[in-house]
Write an enzyme that holds these catalytic residues in place. Sequence first.
Site, PDB file in Angstrom:
ATOM      1  N   GLU A 170      -0.478  -4.239   4.265  1.00 39.75           N
ATOM      2  CA  GLU A 170       0.422  -3.115   4.048  1.00 39.75           C
ATOM      3  C   GLU A 170       1.190  -3.172   2.731  1.00 39.75           C
ATOM      4  O   GLU A 170       2.423  -3.292   2.705  1.00 39.75           O
ATOM      5  CB  GLU A 170       1.418  -3.013   5.213  1.00 39.75           C
ATOM      6  N   GLU A 353      -3.913  -3.505  13.270  1.00 41.59           N
ATOM      7  CA  GLU A 353      -2.662  -3.532  14.048  1.00 41.59           C
ATOM      8  C   GLU A 353      -2.510  -2.215  14.787  1.00 41.59           C
ATOM      9  O   GLU A 353      -2.726  -1.141  14.221  1.00 41.59           O
ATOM     10  CB  GLU A 353      -1.429  -3.724  13.155  1.00 41.59           C
TER      11      GLU A 353
END
Length: 448
Positions: A170, A353
């Site tokens: 991320e 995720e």
Amino acid sequence: MRHLVLTDNSPLKSTDFIFGIATSSFQVEGDSASREETIWDRFCKKPYAIKDNSNAEPGCEHIKRWVEDVDLIESFNVDAYRLSISWARVMNNDGSVNAQGLSFYQQLVSSLFTKGIKVFVTLYHWDLPQHLEAQGGWLNRATAIEFEKYSEVVVQALKGHVYSYATLNEPWCSAYLGYEVGIHAPGKEGRENGLKAAHHLLLAHGLAMKVLNRISPESKNGIVLNLSPCYPLTDSGADKQAAKFAHDYFNDWYLMPVLKGVYPKILRQFDQNNLDYMKSGDLDLIHQPLDYIGINYYTRSVFKACKNNNFEPCPAQTQPTTDMGWELYPQGLTEVLVDIHQRYDLPPVYITENGAAMKDELNNGQVDDDDRIRYFQTHLNALESAMSQGVDVRGYFAWSLMDNFEWAEGYEKRFGLVYVDFKTQKRTIKNSGEAYRQLLKARRSSPD
């Protein structure tokens, strides 16, 4: 107790599809005394930066309890475990290797490998060494070069035991939350900071991909991005334009350089005199061949027009929400995956995720978190829908294995399938964890 099920003809039942579970180093490891300081250690000392005024000690004491944690992971019947390496635990500030820290990861990865659990390693999950931040951190191009060196040390040490590497987790969070709005470490602010940090993070990705493809071509090598569909608050032209800008700035700003070697057209809206850190050849370096792309998905985002900015994020529009205040929007996972499938020449995709923080309570040795079970079920259904529309998804990782230090939220938000009593470190599998475990057990025993 509710159960998790897959549809009769679900592509997730394939023996080639990988189910896993995930954590990150800073959130679970503890034992900060045996590594160098990170930007999050420093950020935790900042007044009001962490909601409960906590830090990553003790975390989940994973350094101390990793053997029992590996047994716990195995008990979930997962195919894979996604973990991250602490840069500050592997490398000393003087550039030498921390042999003790590196040995920890070698033992951990070897143990998982021996048990037949595929190891997915993330090289950077937000915990930059503080000494590099003191030299500018991700605002300094030299940090990308240091990341290349660190990556080579790790990949050489773990060679042969790692199924998959991700360069970054991320980068939007690192750049935007950490350097632009300042609610994550290192707590800097300003759009110019955010843009520069994002570029250097992507540059680090490209450099690390070259290391991975040279030293570990047998592993699946890629990057993990968090994506969220962007909606306008109203049907007004201004709100629609704000949502489009946010999509380009949050999603395509990372997808396009990695997958196409270009930035979105909104780059032209920024002062070009402040973009001199974008050097000739950088985008070619960022645009490396990928074996896969990891997608983290939690919810959608809603935006409205703002006079002083190109957009303003809005709170959740529907109820119920998770304990983070995030809207329950499983169809957004389908939308994101189908959208990028249609617009890009995608490599295989992993959902690296997906999960939810809920108001968990331990009563009589049990956590009744049916709301989390519903979250997982609806998102697995959404994933099936995307795959039925042609998206090549190869795996799914639940976030997270256990409750942990949840960054700026401290220990107040619980995402785990396992409840952690942070005073005693006792682990208790929640109902959602048992449902996930039974789903994977049934899948393994299915004649399909």
